[in-house]
Design a protein around this motif. Structure first.
Motif, PDB file in Angstrom:
ATOM      1  N   GLN A   2     -34.619 -73.882 -30.577  1.00  0.00           N
ATOM      2  CA  GLN A   2     -34.455 -75.277 -30.351  1.00  0.00           C
ATOM      3  C   GLN A   2     -33.532 -76.062 -31.316  1.00  0.00           C
ATOM      4  OE1 GLN A   2     -38.365 -76.882 -30.054  1.00  0.00           O
ATOM      5  NE2 GLN A   2     -38.795 -76.060 -27.915  1.00  0.00           N
ATOM      6  N   THR A   3     -32.960 -77.066 -31.121  1.00  0.00           N
ATOM      7  CA  THR A   3     -32.505 -77.994 -31.984  1.00  0.00           C
ATOM      8  C   THR A   3     -33.120 -78.586 -32.978  1.00  0.00           C
ATOM      9  OG1 THR A   3     -30.907 -78.747 -30.270  1.00  0.00           O
ATOM     10  CG2 THR A   3     -30.656 -79.674 -32.160  1.00  0.00           C
ATOM     11  N   ARG A   4     -34.281 -78.934 -32.633  1.00  0.00           N
ATOM     12  CA  ARG A   4     -35.348 -79.475 -33.764  1.00  0.00           C
ATOM     13  C   ARG A   4     -35.708 -78.416 -34.688  1.00  0.00           C
ATOM     14  NH1 ARG A   4     -41.459 -81.603 -33.147  1.00  0.00           N
ATOM     15  NH2 ARG A   4     -41.521 -82.533 -35.374  1.00  0.00           N
ATOM     16  N   THR A   5     -35.971 -77.172 -34.403  1.00  0.00           N
ATOM     17  CA  THR A   5     -36.316 -76.165 -35.445  1.00  0.00           C
ATOM     18  C   THR A   5     -35.122 -75.845 -36.147  1.00  0.00           C
ATOM     19  OG1 THR A   5     -37.710 -75.048 -33.582  1.00  0.00           O
ATOM     20  CG2 THR A   5     -37.029 -73.920 -35.424  1.00  0.00           C
ATOM     21  N   ILE A   6     -33.819 -75.753 -35.901  1.00  0.00           N
ATOM     22  CA  ILE A   6     -32.508 -75.637 -36.495  1.00  0.00           C
ATOM     23  C   ILE A   6     -32.663 -76.879 -37.518  1.00  0.00           C
ATOM     24  CG2 ILE A   6     -30.198 -75.275 -36.458  1.00  0.00           C
ATOM     25  CD1 ILE A   6     -30.434 -73.880 -33.862  1.00  0.00           C
ATOM     26  N   GLY A   7     -32.751 -78.030 -37.051  1.00  0.00           N
ATOM     27  CA  GLY A   7     -32.652 -79.254 -38.028  1.00  0.00           C
ATOM     28  C   GLY A   7     -33.924 -78.949 -38.842  1.00  0.00           C
ATOM     29  N   ILE A   8     -34.824 -78.709 -38.737  1.00  0.00           N
ATOM     30  CA  ILE A   8     -35.858 -78.588 -39.812  1.00  0.00           C
ATOM     31  C   ILE A   8     -35.310 -77.549 -41.028  1.00  0.00           C
ATOM     32  CG2 ILE A   8     -38.280 -77.836 -40.307  1.00  0.00           C
ATOM     33  CD1 ILE A   8     -39.223 -79.159 -37.679  1.00  0.00           C
ATOM     34  N   ILE A   9     -35.062 -76.529 -40.285  1.00  0.00           N
ATOM     35  CA  ILE A   9     -34.444 -75.248 -41.513  1.00  0.00           C
ATOM     36  C   ILE A   9     -33.529 -75.860 -42.145  1.00  0.00           C
ATOM     37  CG2 ILE A   9     -33.447 -73.191 -41.332  1.00  0.00           C
ATOM     38  CD1 ILE A   9     -35.308 -72.384 -38.867  1.00  0.00           C
ATOM     39  N   ILE A  10     -32.356 -76.256 -41.582  1.00  0.00           N
ATOM     40  CA  ILE A  10     -31.226 -76.850 -42.335  1.00  0.00           C
ATOM     41  C   ILE A  10     -31.669 -77.761 -43.477  1.00  0.00           C
ATOM     42  CG2 ILE A  10     -29.142 -78.372 -42.124  1.00  0.00           C
ATOM     43  CD1 ILE A  10     -28.613 -76.698 -39.737  1.00  0.00           C
ATOM     44  N   THR A  11     -32.765 -78.683 -43.011  1.00  0.00           N
ATOM     45  CA  THR A  11     -33.286 -79.836 -43.903  1.00  0.00           C
ATOM     46  C   THR A  11     -33.880 -78.928 -45.130  1.00  0.00           C
ATOM     47  OG1 THR A  11     -33.272 -81.301 -42.135  1.00  0.00           O
ATOM     48  CG2 THR A  11     -34.524 -82.099 -44.146  1.00  0.00           C
ATOM     49  N   VAL A  12     -34.567 -78.183 -44.852  1.00  0.00           N
ATOM     50  CA  VAL A  12     -35.474 -77.795 -45.724  1.00  0.00           C
ATOM     51  C   VAL A  12     -34.575 -77.084 -46.863  1.00  0.00           C
ATOM     52  CG1 VAL A  12     -37.132 -75.819 -46.399  1.00  0.00           C
ATOM     53  CG2 VAL A  12     -37.613 -77.372 -44.596  1.00  0.00           C
ATOM     54  N   VAL A  13     -33.510 -76.224 -46.236  1.00  0.00           N
ATOM     55  CA  VAL A  13     -32.441 -75.655 -47.030  1.00  0.00           C
ATOM     56  C   VAL A  13     -31.783 -76.448 -48.156  1.00  0.00           C
ATOM     57  CG1 VAL A  13     -30.430 -74.057 -47.051  1.00  0.00           C
ATOM     58  CG2 VAL A  13     -32.454 -73.520 -45.637  1.00  0.00           C
ATOM     59  N   GLY A  14     -31.399 -77.559 -47.533  1.00  0.00           N
ATOM     60  CA  GLY A  14     -30.737 -78.731 -48.087  1.00  0.00           C
ATOM     61  C   GLY A  14     -31.309 -79.149 -49.471  1.00  0.00           C
ATOM     62  N   ILE A  15     -32.944 -79.445 -49.073  1.00  0.00           N
ATOM     63  CA  ILE A  15     -33.456 -79.834 -50.049  1.00  0.00           C
ATOM     64  C   ILE A  15     -33.601 -78.928 -51.343  1.00  0.00           C
ATOM     65  CG2 ILE A  15     -35.970 -80.640 -50.755  1.00  0.00           C
ATOM     66  CD1 ILE A  15     -36.010 -82.138 -47.919  1.00  0.00           C
ATOM     67  N   ILE A  16     -33.992 -77.738 -50.811  1.00  0.00           N
ATOM     68  CA  ILE A  16     -34.161 -76.609 -51.937  1.00  0.00           C
ATOM     69  C   ILE A  16     -32.638 -76.709 -52.596  1.00  0.00           C
ATOM     70  CG2 ILE A  16     -34.182 -74.073 -52.185  1.00  0.00           C
ATOM     71  CD1 ILE A  16     -36.130 -73.956 -49.851  1.00  0.00           C
ATOM     72  N   MET A  17     -31.613 -76.761 -51.873  1.00  0.00           N
ATOM     73  CA  MET A  17     -30.205 -76.863 -52.629  1.00  0.00           C
ATOM     74  C   MET A  17     -30.242 -77.866 -53.626  1.00  0.00           C
ATOM     75  SD  MET A  17     -27.634 -74.962 -49.963  1.00  0.00           S
ATOM     76  CE  MET A  17     -26.118 -74.833 -51.022  1.00  0.00           C
ATOM     77  N   LEU A  18     -30.601 -78.947 -53.440  1.00  0.00           N
ATOM     78  CA  LEU A  18     -30.583 -80.116 -54.457  1.00  0.00           C
ATOM     79  C   LEU A  18     -31.348 -79.809 -55.640  1.00  0.00           C
ATOM     80  CD1 LEU A  18     -31.028 -83.211 -52.000  1.00  0.00           C
ATOM     81  CD2 LEU A  18     -29.092 -82.696 -53.775  1.00  0.00           C
ATOM     82  N   LEU A  19     -32.759 -79.098 -55.377  1.00  0.00           N
ATOM     83  CA  LEU A  19     -33.598 -79.119 -56.362  1.00  0.00           C
ATOM     84  C   LEU A  19     -33.153 -78.074 -57.370  1.00  0.00           C
ATOM     85  CD1 LEU A  19     -36.987 -79.254 -54.625  1.00  0.00           C
ATOM     86  CD2 LEU A  19     -35.938 -80.767 -55.945  1.00  0.00           C
ATOM     87  N   TYR A  20     -32.763 -76.799 -56.760  1.00  0.00           N
ATOM     88  CA  TYR A  20     -31.802 -75.653 -57.630  1.00  0.00           C
ATOM     89  C   TYR A  20     -30.490 -75.603 -57.446  1.00  0.00           C
ATOM     90  CZ  TYR A  20     -36.979 -74.659 -57.648  1.00  0.00           C
ATOM     91  OH  TYR A  20     -38.393 -74.594 -58.046  1.00  0.00           O
ATOM     92  N   ASN A  21     -29.522 -76.065 -57.985  1.00  0.00           N
ATOM     93  CA  ASN A  21     -28.329 -76.116 -57.842  1.00  0.00           C
ATOM     94  C   ASN A  21     -27.350 -74.939 -58.370  1.00  0.00           C
ATOM     95  OD1 ASN A  21     -28.365 -76.817 -60.447  1.00  0.00           O
ATOM     96  ND2 ASN A  21     -27.306 -78.621 -60.208  1.00  0.00           N
ATOM     97  N   SER A  22     -28.381 -73.895 -58.987  1.00  0.00           N
ATOM     98  CA  SER A  22     -27.555 -72.422 -59.509  1.00  0.00           C
ATOM     99  C   SER A  22     -28.895 -71.368 -59.696  1.00  0.00           C
ATOM    100  CB  SER A  22     -26.927 -72.755 -61.034  1.00  0.00           C
ATOM    101  OG  SER A  22     -27.809 -73.282 -61.798  1.00  0.00           O
ATOM    102  N   PHE A  23     -28.503 -70.336 -59.488  1.00  0.00           N
ATOM    103  CA  PHE A  23     -29.384 -69.119 -60.242  1.00  0.00           C
ATOM    104  C   PHE A  23     -28.622 -67.830 -60.638  1.00  0.00           C
ATOM    105  CE2 PHE A  23     -28.711 -68.349 -55.686  1.00  0.00           C
ATOM    106  CZ  PHE A  23     -28.429 -66.687 -55.600  1.00  0.00           C
ATOM    107  N   ASN A  24     -29.032 -67.159 -61.258  1.00  0.00           N
ATOM    108  CA  ASN A  24     -28.391 -65.898 -61.780  1.00  0.00           C
ATOM    109  C   ASN A  24     -29.077 -64.746 -61.430  1.00  0.00           C
ATOM    110  OD1 ASN A  24     -26.964 -67.355 -63.548  1.00  0.00           O
ATOM    111  ND2 ASN A  24     -28.357 -67.514 -65.251  1.00  0.00           N
TER     112      ASN A  24
END
Length: 73
Positions: A2-24
């Motif tokens: 569903q579009t809603r599920t994909i939207g939730i997943i993309i939102t969570v990934v975006g927030i995680i990418m904001l919090l952690y902007n790099s890794f080694n």
């Protein structure tokens, strides 16, 4: 999916990418191999991205969630 599920997943990934902007990640490379003597070195490989990518993903995810809600209403 569903579009809603994909939207939730993309939102969570975006927030995680904001919090952690790099890794080694670390790999081991063989420098010298003389029979029983081995010398290895650990090499760091940094992965970095702009926080703007996280913002864009979070906004796209929210837009997908909102448009799905409007369709169902």
């Amino acid at each position: 999916m569903q579009t809603r599920t994909i939207g939730i997943i993309i939102t969570v990934v975006g927030i995680i990418m904001l919090l952690y902007n790099s890794f080694n990640y670390v790999t081991t490379e063989k420098v010298v191999d003389l029979g029983p003597i081995q010398i290895n070195k650990e090499v760091n490989h940094p992965l970095e991205w702009s926080p703007i990518v996280g913002v864009v993903l979070a906004v796209v995810g929210v837009v997908l969630i909102v448009t799905n809600e409007k369709k169902n209403a």
